[in-house]
Design an enzyme around this catalytic site. Structure first.
Site, PDB file in Angstrom:
ATOM      1  N   SER A 228     -14.890 -14.488  50.722  1.00 25.20           N
ATOM      2  CA  SER A 228     -13.475 -14.727  50.986  1.00 25.20           C
ATOM      3  C   SER A 228     -13.152 -14.262  52.398  1.00 25.20           C
ATOM      4  O   SER A 228     -13.951 -13.592  53.043  1.00 25.20           O
ATOM      5  CB  SER A 228     -12.615 -13.974  49.953  1.00 25.20           C
ATOM      6  OG  SER A 228     -11.240 -14.213  50.155  1.00 25.20           O
ATOM      7  N   CYS A 229     -11.956 -14.641  52.886  1.00 19.09           N
ATOM      8  CA  CYS A 229     -11.513 -14.208  54.217  1.00 19.09           C
ATOM      9  C   CYS A 229     -10.014 -14.435  54.308  1.00 19.09           C
ATOM     10  O   CYS A 229      -9.285 -14.161  53.359  1.00 19.09           O
ATOM     11  CB  CYS A 229     -12.276 -14.951  55.317  1.00 19.09           C
ATOM     12  SG  CYS A 229     -12.060 -16.742  55.292  1.00 19.09           S
ATOM     13  N   GLY A 230      -9.526 -14.982  55.426  1.00 18.44           N
ATOM     14  CA  GLY A 230      -8.116 -15.268  55.568  1.00 18.44           C
ATOM     15  C   GLY A 230      -7.740 -16.643  55.054  1.00 18.44           C
ATOM     16  O   GLY A 230      -6.802 -16.795  54.273  1.00 18.44           O
TER      17      GLY A 230
END
Length: 324
Positions: A274-276
């Site tokens: 996951s990330c932004g």
């Protein structure tokens, strides 16, 4: 020489297959020299695909298309992350529909049997290309690779050209199937997060590519009004730690393997990146593949990532965690 014989000979000389998902500048340059553009041959081609993209809050206001026009690999096409997306989603550049993806391939002149090599910007090194490479994988394109990287391509003096991409003939790209095994949707991840640390909870690892401050909730998100913090049970793994600090190439497999080990990432579990907004999460997924870490059949990327998560969970859910 007859045209048919010429086509046969060109087809035989144009067979290229890279040995790994990551491709070096030297390997790509040699492949392109063996595969010069021609209107005669219908055999598979090597197609450089620029995926240049910058954050919306980029301090210099840079845009991917601007750096592409400044210089790019000869014969490259430009994949616009902000245009080839799910137009119905309220979140930025989410995976396009299969129809939208096929339409983009048609307009980019990419055929189903082409060997596509996605690359980034000279300025950032590895950044958005893994996301586009992952998108091609989701839609089952048979041969896709990521260049490691364009910064080295320029530094080592390989050819570039400037200006608009060259005109390409439209193709007949069939509408592909969507490989849902590579993507984890919000509702499934929400159930996993709700069960975190409960007896019988699903065994997963969630790796977050954002900066530690954003993960910890001490630094703001780049998108106004969005709370920072992290998904319960996730571990902070800023994507820049996976890159060589000088060249911004992805580190070698053994180094990446040690980074995952040092983070106590359990390779026997399903690993979620996951990330932004799902862009740098794909760097983690690419690094896992390069390190041969974990079972690739149960590794997934959270497309919506933190932008979706922080907007969809309710405060009463208790699913936005901060570091103590």
């Amino acid at each position: 020489m007859s045209v048919s014989r010429q086509v046969r000979q060109q087809s035989q000389s144009r067979q290229v297959s890279f040995s790994s998902y990551l491709v070096s500048p030297k390997e790509l340059n040699e492949a392109l020299k063996k595969n010069p553009p021609t209107k005669i041959s219908t055999s598979p081609r090597v197609v450089p695909l620029c995926a240049a993209w910058f954050m919306p809050n980029d301090p210099d206001g840079r845009k991917g298309i601007d750096v592409f026009l400044k210089h790019h690999i000869p014969q490259a096409r430009f994949f616009d992350l902000d245009a080839i997306k799910d137009a119905e989603s309220p979140y930025p550049h989410m995976l396009p529909t299969a129809e939208t993806f096929a339409d983009a391939m048609i307009k980019l002149g990419i055929r189903r049997d082409d060997e596509v090599v996605v690359y980034d910007t000279e300025e950032l090194g590895i950044f958005s290309a893994p996301r586009v490479g992952w998108t091609f994988r989701v839609f089952g394109h048979p041969k896709v690779h990521v260049l490691n990287n364009y910064k080295l391509w320029v530094r080592d003096g390989y050819p570039t050209e400037t200006g608009q991409p060259q005109h390409v003939e439209k193709t007949n790209y069939p509408v592909p199937s969507y490989d849902s095994k590579l993507v984890i949707p919000f509702l499934e991840l929400k159930e996993i997060a709700k069960e975190h640390r409960k007896e019988g909870a699903k065994e997963v690892e969630i790796l977050d590519a954002r900066s530690y401050g954003r993960w910890a909730g001490t630094d703001p998100e780049p998108r106004p009004g969005l709370s920072s913090g992290h998904i319960p049970g996730s571990k902070s793994l800023p994507f820049h730690e996976l890159l060589d600090p000088e060249t911004k190439t992805l580190r070698p497999g053994p180094e990446l393997h040690k980074i995952f080990e040092d983070r106590d990432v359990d390779a026997s579990k399903s690993i979620i990146s996951s990330c932004g907004t799902g862009v740098t999460a794909s760097i983690i997924e690419t690094a896992l593949g390069e390190a041969e870490y974990g079972d690739p059949n149960i590794r997934r990327v959270y497309d919506g990532s933190w932008t979706e998560w922080a907007q969809r969970v309710k405060p009463s859910d208790g699913l936005i965690k901060k570091a103590n």
